[in-house]
Each structure stands twice: as structure tokens, then as C-alpha cells.
Design an enzyme around this catalytic site. Structure first.
Site, PDB file in Angstrom:
ATOM      1  N   LEU A 249      31.032 -20.677 -16.061  1.00  0.00           N
ATOM      2  CA  LEU A 249      31.210 -19.330 -16.602  1.00  0.00           C
ATOM      3  C   LEU A 249      31.662 -19.418 -18.052  1.00  0.00           C
ATOM      4  O   LEU A 249      32.302 -20.381 -18.457  1.00  0.00           O
ATOM      5  CB  LEU A 249      32.228 -18.560 -15.770  1.00  0.00           C
ATOM      6  CG  LEU A 249      31.866 -18.363 -14.302  1.00  0.00           C
ATOM      7  CD1 LEU A 249      33.008 -17.675 -13.567  1.00  0.00           C
ATOM      8  CD2 LEU A 249      30.575 -17.581 -14.155  1.00  0.00           C
ATOM      9  N   CYS A 250      31.321 -18.382 -18.818  1.00  0.00           N
ATOM     10  CA  CYS A 250      31.703 -18.335 -20.228  1.00  0.00           C
ATOM     11  C   CYS A 250      33.220 -18.418 -20.339  1.00  0.00           C
ATOM     12  O   CYS A 250      33.913 -17.836 -19.510  1.00  0.00           O
ATOM     13  CB  CYS A 250      31.199 -17.050 -20.876  1.00  0.00           C
ATOM     14  SG  CYS A 250      29.426 -17.140 -21.215  1.00  0.00           S
ATOM     15  N   PRO A 251      33.683 -19.165 -21.301  1.00  0.00           N
ATOM     16  CA  PRO A 251      32.972 -19.712 -22.461  1.00  0.00           C
ATOM     17  C   PRO A 251      32.446 -21.142 -22.276  1.00  0.00           C
ATOM     18  O   PRO A 251      31.947 -21.727 -23.231  1.00  0.00           O
ATOM     19  CB  PRO A 251      34.039 -19.694 -23.550  1.00  0.00           C
ATOM     20  CG  PRO A 251      35.295 -20.041 -22.815  1.00  0.00           C
ATOM     21  CD  PRO A 251      35.147 -19.341 -21.468  1.00  0.00           C
TER      22      PRO A 251
END
Length: 77
Positions: free
Chosen positions: A12-14
Site C-alpha cells: 500500500l502507498c507509499p
């Protein structure tokens, strides 16, 4: 020349952007990086990162639950 592949699926971001940055730093001007992702946030985040750092997005494809982004590495001399 073949693409270097970065598997950032299930991150998942980042994290996909951070891993992309790390991978690009290992490449030379003119080489390509293919990033495999599952987080839809990369559709905006990785192109924005590329614009800021001067790299070129060659294409973006969505295949079911996977996003594939190809980046052309452009280094400043």
C-alpha cells in the site's frame, strides 16, 4: 533491452512509490522499469513522482486486479 521488473503487488502507498524510487536509482538512463502493483493509488502517485523526478511513463495498463506501469529512466547529466 528488457524491462527490469519491480513486484510491488500487495503493498500500500507509499511503499510502491518508495520501492519504485529505490529501483530507479539502480538503473541507468534509457533503461526501463516495469512496476507491478495492486494499490490503485499508484495510478496517480507514480506518475506524479515521475513528473517531479524527470522520468517518463511509457504506459499504464490495468489487468483485473493488477496495474502495470512502465517507466523510462531519464537521468540528468
Amino acid at each position: 533491452m528488457t524491462d527490469t521488473v519491480l513486484d510491488a503487488r500487495r503493498l500500500l502507498c507509499p511503499l510502491p512509490v518508495i520501492r519504485t524510487q529505490d529501483a530507479v536509482q539502480q538503473l541507468q538512463d534509457g533503461q526501463t522499469l516495469r512496476v507491478l502493483c495492486s494499490d490503485p493509488g499508484v495510478l496517480h502517485d507514480i506518475p506524479a513522482w515521475c513528473r517531479i523526478h524527470g522520468h517518463e511513463i511509457l504506459d499504464i495498463r490495468q489487468e483485473e486486479d493488477e496495474i502495470v506501469i512502465r517507466i523510462l529512466v531519464c537521468t540528468a547529466d
